[in-house]
Design an enzyme around this catalytic site. Structure first.
Site, PDB file in Angstrom:
ATOM      1  N   GLN A  98     -48.986 -13.779  50.528  1.00 52.05           N
ATOM      2  CA  GLN A  98     -47.984 -14.024  51.574  1.00 52.05           C
ATOM      3  C   GLN A  98     -47.724 -15.514  51.800  1.00 52.05           C
ATOM      4  O   GLN A  98     -46.826 -15.879  52.560  1.00 52.05           O
ATOM      5  CB  GLN A  98     -48.429 -13.384  52.902  1.00 52.05           C
ATOM      6  N   HIS A 156     -42.830  -9.670  44.070  1.00 48.57           N
ATOM      7  CA  HIS A 156     -41.877  -9.035  44.998  1.00 48.57           C
ATOM      8  C   HIS A 156     -41.968  -9.550  46.424  1.00 48.57           C
ATOM      9  O   HIS A 156     -41.160  -9.171  47.273  1.00 48.57           O
ATOM     10  CB  HIS A 156     -41.984  -7.499  44.940  1.00 48.57           C
ATOM     11  N   ASN A 187     -50.991 -10.754  56.007  1.00 46.33           N
ATOM     12  CA  ASN A 187     -49.745  -9.993  55.858  1.00 46.33           C
ATOM     13  C   ASN A 187     -49.342  -9.267  57.128  1.00 46.33           C
ATOM     14  O   ASN A 187     -48.172  -8.981  57.339  1.00 46.33           O
ATOM     15  CB  ASN A 187     -49.875  -8.973  54.715  1.00 46.33           C
ATOM     16  N   ALA A 213     -50.220  -7.720  42.630  1.00 50.36           N
ATOM     17  CA  ALA A 213     -51.317  -8.529  43.182  1.00 50.36           C
ATOM     18  C   ALA A 213     -52.557  -7.669  43.360  1.00 50.36           C
ATOM     19  O   ALA A 213     -53.681  -8.160  43.217  1.00 50.36           O
ATOM     20  CB  ALA A 213     -50.902  -9.132  44.519  1.00 50.36           C
ATOM     21  N   CYS A 255     -51.546   0.177  59.243  1.00 53.36           N
ATOM     22  CA  CYS A 255     -51.942  -0.830  58.276  1.00 53.36           C
ATOM     23  C   CYS A 255     -50.731  -1.099  57.392  1.00 53.36           C
ATOM     24  O   CYS A 255     -50.169  -0.187  56.802  1.00 53.36           O
ATOM     25  CB  CYS A 255     -53.089  -0.284  57.447  1.00 53.36           C
ATOM     26  N   THR A 281     -48.326  -4.708  26.548  1.00 55.16           N
ATOM     27  CA  THR A 281     -47.131  -5.501  26.262  1.00 55.16           C
ATOM     28  C   THR A 281     -46.522  -6.022  27.557  1.00 55.16           C
ATOM     29  O   THR A 281     -46.272  -5.246  28.484  1.00 55.16           O
ATOM     30  CB  THR A 281     -46.095  -4.637  25.507  1.00 55.16           C
ATOM     31  N   SER A 301     -47.897 -12.179  43.849  1.00 58.18           N
ATOM     32  CA  SER A 301     -47.045 -11.014  43.585  1.00 58.18           C
ATOM     33  C   SER A 301     -45.578 -11.431  43.636  1.00 58.18           C
ATOM     34  O   SER A 301     -45.151 -12.070  44.605  1.00 58.18           O
ATOM     35  CB  SER A 301     -47.323  -9.965  44.668  1.00 58.18           C
TER      36      SER A 301
END
Ligand code: PLP
Length: 369
Positions: free
Chosen positions: A180, A199, A152, A72, A317, A235, A197
């Site tokens: 999120q 994950h 987040n 992201a 953070c 790729t 994203s």
């Protein structure tokens, strides 16, 4: 082998869904074709990539295209490229919320060094932006407004639809970091770009995407073979794409059960941590994120005392950079309050027992301080 810790850090990353792992394996082991090759192996891989693109698009607004990226953060950097052409027509201002993730903040900082005027727009003590104040800031010279959907660090949900409306009144682009919220919270249909994203939704690390509304031109970000419509060469990994697509499909399939489960976990957590104060809005929030503080808690000590639970210090953070939390500072919290904050993040694979056991360990360790 030592027991696995109770994982309560689902904003940092999520465990891989078993179904995602299963769908990825054949693309790693057997089907090694390059999705950009024109022979049968390539065409099979390309078809898998397109299936996943469609699965991911199901959770995004209509009338747009998905550009796969490595994360992201990369998607956000790619999106900011839109401001280059706008600068040439007199739009020299970028507005971001003061509570944005480092991927937005630091990209804005980069453009500030390129001559853009960057405004870090304040949020209230509840973490939510004031629309009246924002209305006064956006003008015809504003190229881009970047505002996240779900924070987040503290889980608050911004009024993104209204922010996009304000931006559009001045012909300004609206970028939303939906990392999120994607798969959990409805994404307003009027945004112009969205970064996601894999994950964070029980998919693999190493793949993200930018959704771009049709008609918005982005300059090439990675030059080379011209993949991803010439914007992002390189790729693609069919395994990562297939995993991302399956993770999105599972979010749709489990949408109601996931939401009900998260609500149960959140209710339990609020009961178990009743002596703590929640940071950020109590009602405009995603329940799977609980950022809480308790007076005089030494969080560094707490984290080293409670190794059986994987959770985050609220003071750092949460991008993992180790920098102090600009989000808690943006709420107006004092240094001591920030230092005594922790973030707990629950997900699909947590149980009520996880919350109960983790809270016991954390509260006992705090009691012993
Ligand atoms: N934006 C938000 C709100 C996030 O939580 C994260 C990850 O922590 C990112 C952006 C960056 O995501 P990625 O790890 O895919 O670069």
């Amino acid at each position: 082998m030592s027991k696995a810790p109770i994982y309560l850090d689902n904003q940092a990353t999520t465990p891989l869904a078993p179904e995602v792992f299963d769908v990825m394996v054949p693309w790693l082991r057997d089907n090694f074709g390059n999705p950009h090759s024109t022979h049968i192996l390539g065409r099979r891989a390309a078809a898998a990539v397109e299936v996943s693109r469609d699965q991911i698009a199901e959770l995004l607004p209509e009338s747009g295209n998905i550009v796969f990226t490595g994360s992201a953060s990369e998607a956000i950097n790619l999106a900011f490229g839109a401001v280059r052409a706008l600068q040439a027509v007199g739009r020299n201002k970028i507005i971001i919320l003061d509570s944005e993730h480092a991927a937005v903040r630091d990209t804005a900082l980069f453009y500030e060094k390129q001559g853009f005027l960057v405004e870090r727009h304040p949020v209230g003590s509840d973490g939510i932006v004031s629309l009246d104040r924002l209305r006064a800031s956006i003008d015809d010279r504003t190229a881009l407004v970047a505002a996240m959907l779900v924070n987040n660090e503290i889980g608050v949900i911004q009024p993104v639809e209204e922010i996009a409306e304000l931006a559009h009144e001045h012909g300004t682009l609206m970028l939303c970091d939906v990392v999120q919220g994607y798969g959990r919270v409805d994404i307003p249909g009027n945004i112009d770009m969205a970064a996601i994203s894999a994950h964070k939704i029980y998919g693999p690390k190493g793949i993200g995407a930018l959704w771009v509304r049709s008609g918005i031109d982005l300059p090439p970000f990675i030059h080379g073979g011209g993949q991803e419509r010439g914007i992002r060469s390189g790729t693609l990994s069919p395994a990562l794409c297939a995993g991302f697509g399956m993770a999105a499909a599972l979010c749709i399939e489990h949408r109601e059960s996931d939401a009900a489960h998260i609500q149960r976990l959140a209710d339990m957590a609020q009961r178990c941590f009743k002596d703590w104060t929640i940071n950020g809005s109590l009602d405009q929030r995603y329940g799977g994120n609980l950022n809480i503080r308790r007076e005089a808690v030494d969080v560094a000590r707490l984290m080293s005392d409670v190794r059986e639970v994987a959770f985050s210090a609220g003071s750092a953070c949460a991008s993992g950079s180790g920098r102090p939390s600009h989000v808690l500072a943006a709420l107006g919290l004092e240094a001591a309050q920030i230092k005594s904050s922790i973030r707990l993040g629950f997900g699909r694979y947590n149980s009520l027992e996880d919350i109960e056991n983790a809270s016991k360990l954390i509260n006992e360790a705090v009691g012993a301080q």
